[in-house]
Design a protein around this motif. Sequence first.
Motif, short mmCIF file in Angstrom:
data_model
loop_
_atom_site.label_atom_id
_atom_site.label_comp_id
_atom_site.label_asym_id
_atom_site.label_seq_id
_atom_site.Cartn_x
_atom_site.Cartn_y
_atom_site.Cartn_z
N ASN A 44 172.59 -73.21 13.74
CA ASN A 44 171.29 -72.76 14.22
C ASN A 44 171.44 -71.35 14.82
N LEU A 45 170.36 -70.61 14.83
CA LEU A 45 170.38 -69.25 15.37
C LEU A 45 170.07 -69.29 16.86
N PRO A 46 170.79 -68.51 17.67
CA PRO A 46 170.60 -68.56 19.12
C PRO A 46 169.26 -67.98 19.54
N ALA A 47 168.70 -68.52 20.61
CA ALA A 47 167.48 -67.96 21.18
C ALA A 47 167.77 -66.57 21.74
N ALA A 48 166.71 -65.79 21.92
CA ALA A 48 166.88 -64.38 22.32
C ALA A 48 167.56 -64.24 23.68
N ASP A 49 167.37 -65.22 24.59
CA ASP A 49 167.93 -65.08 25.94
C ASP A 49 169.28 -65.75 26.10
N VAL A 50 169.89 -66.16 25.00
CA VAL A 50 171.23 -66.74 25.06
C VAL A 50 172.25 -65.60 25.20
N PRO A 51 173.19 -65.72 26.14
CA PRO A 51 174.16 -64.62 26.35
C PRO A 51 175.07 -64.40 25.14
N LEU A 52 175.52 -63.16 24.99
CA LEU A 52 176.52 -62.85 23.99
C LEU A 52 177.87 -63.40 24.42
N GLY A 53 178.73 -63.69 23.44
CA GLY A 53 180.07 -64.18 23.74
C GLY A 53 180.50 -65.21 22.72
N GLN A 54 181.80 -65.42 22.63
CA GLN A 54 182.35 -66.33 21.61
C GLN A 54 183.00 -67.57 22.19
N ASP A 55 183.19 -67.64 23.51
CA ASP A 55 183.81 -68.83 24.08
C ASP A 55 183.32 -69.01 25.51
N GLU A 56 183.85 -70.04 26.18
CA GLU A 56 183.35 -70.43 27.49
C GLU A 56 183.50 -69.33 28.54
N ALA A 57 184.37 -68.36 28.30
CA ALA A 57 184.54 -67.27 29.26
C ALA A 57 183.27 -66.45 29.43
N MET A 87 177.97 -72.60 21.87
CA MET A 87 176.98 -73.67 21.69
C MET A 87 177.36 -74.57 20.53
N GLY A 88 176.82 -75.77 20.54
CA GLY A 88 176.99 -76.69 19.44
C GLY A 88 176.27 -76.21 18.18
N PHE A 89 176.64 -76.78 17.05
CA PHE A 89 176.17 -76.34 15.74
C PHE A 89 174.65 -76.30 15.64
N GLY A 90 173.96 -77.32 16.16
CA GLY A 90 172.52 -77.42 15.98
C GLY A 90 171.68 -76.81 17.07
N ALA A 91 172.31 -76.21 18.08
CA ALA A 91 171.58 -75.75 19.27
C ALA A 91 171.06 -74.33 19.12
N ARG A 92 169.88 -74.10 19.71
CA ARG A 92 169.35 -72.75 19.89
C ARG A 92 169.66 -72.25 21.30
N LYS A 93 169.68 -73.18 22.24
CA LYS A 93 169.95 -72.82 23.64
C LYS A 93 170.48 -74.06 24.33
N THR A 94 171.54 -73.89 25.13
CA THR A 94 172.20 -75.04 25.75
C THR A 94 172.55 -74.75 27.20
N PHE A 95 172.26 -75.72 28.06
CA PHE A 95 172.76 -75.73 29.43
C PHE A 95 173.80 -76.85 29.55
N ASP A 96 174.95 -76.54 30.09
CA ASP A 96 175.95 -77.55 30.42
C ASP A 96 175.92 -77.82 31.91
N LEU A 97 176.02 -79.09 32.29
CA LEU A 97 176.26 -79.46 33.68
C LEU A 97 177.74 -79.78 33.81
N ILE A 142 172.91 -80.09 27.38
CA ILE A 142 171.49 -80.31 27.12
C ILE A 142 170.97 -79.17 26.25
N SER A 143 170.57 -79.51 25.03
CA SER A 143 170.28 -78.48 24.03
C SER A 143 168.87 -78.57 23.48
N TRP A 144 168.29 -77.40 23.28
CA TRP A 144 167.05 -77.25 22.53
C TRP A 144 167.45 -76.80 21.13
#
Length: 424
Positions: A107-120, A325-335, A351-353
């Motif tokens: 899935n393509l990331p939402a516009a407000d998803v931060p840039l980056g390739q890993d959890e850092a 983010m996971g494969f199907g997510a556009r935007k994800t928050f982790d707790l 939690i993913s949209w």
Amino acid sequence: MHDIRLIRDDPAAFDAALARRGFAAAAAEVLALDERRRVAATKAQDRLARRNEASKAIGAAMGRGDQDAAGALKAEVAAIKAELPALEEEERAAGAAQDNLLAQLPNLPAADVPLGQDEASNVETARWGELPAFAFQPAEHADFGPALGLDFETGARLAGARFTFLRGQMARLQRALTQFMLDVQTGEHGYQECAVPLLVREDAMFGTGQLPKFAEDSFATTDGRWLIPTSEVSLTNSVREQIIDLPAPLRLTALTPCFRSEAGSAGRDTRGYIRQHQFDKVELVSICRPEDASAEHAHMVRSAQNILERLGLPYRTMLLCAGDMGFGARKTFDLEVWLPGQAAYREISSISWCGDFQARRMNARYRDENGKPAFVHTLNGSGLAVGRTLVAVLENYQQADGSVIVPEALLPWTGGLHLLEPVR
């Protein structure tokens, strides 16, 4: 699945969004297959139209006694009939290749998803709770849990590594956690409790994005079914191939075992109860209209946060970067919950949209304000992962003598159990 029209309209934007996910450009290949399919389809349609036209002309030629013209037309019809299978196969093959390629793309990331390739590159958006202070060195659950009923040895003897056998008070505590979570999600947050199949067909796994890309991460049966890696698969696919009424978000929850082969995760959390091949989870799923998705995402995040807060477990909320983010997510928050034994925050809910990405794969639609079928938006998350919540309770409420205080919020479900005590 992606909307081919959007790729046609702006291939550069599509490739730029893929790049944010760490994927190579794919628009040119997708559009080449699309063109190949459309050319074959157009040729086939043209040839069919000509065949129908020629067939009608045969009767007219016969009627006026023009045998030569009728014979030529019959020969033309026969030639077209022989030509059509190859054109239809070309259309099918190009379409299948295009679909297969699209099915591999995230899935393509939402516009407000931060840039980056890993959890850092993930961004902390909130933090809750005071970290517990201990008068002793807090231990990891794997060290003191066995004396309380967390039986790793029996689980491994029965099923192999990453399976655990819970006994007595530990099993009771886990059951209390599941009942507490379900009752809060259904009674306070508007989710409908469901009991779902644990075995699903391949098309259900495809619908939520587990297949074809992540087949090795799941368990398949000998009859072609799949053990669910999460009840997201069953709950979300409950609306597949339907046009549903959707005046308000459809909120669903289920407690199920989840099964994951964890392929490629060797060496990660192999000790203890955090990463198991079989674990319980209270899943949250929402099906909604596009205009409701942002508010629904926030509601789902609060539904999971509330469980942690009621249990008194410190946590932080992380907005995931595009590459994590996971494969199907556009935007994800982790707790991420605090684990004193590790002195670290660890994921307990994601939690993913998903936008309409899963809906296109499932052909799940609703009628918009004009009465026209349109794809729903889907969201999913944990409310919570039960095993990881159990670990968090053990580590945050551990005592110097190896006992564990049961959080007050769970007491209505523990049958009087307020303290887990070591069995020597």
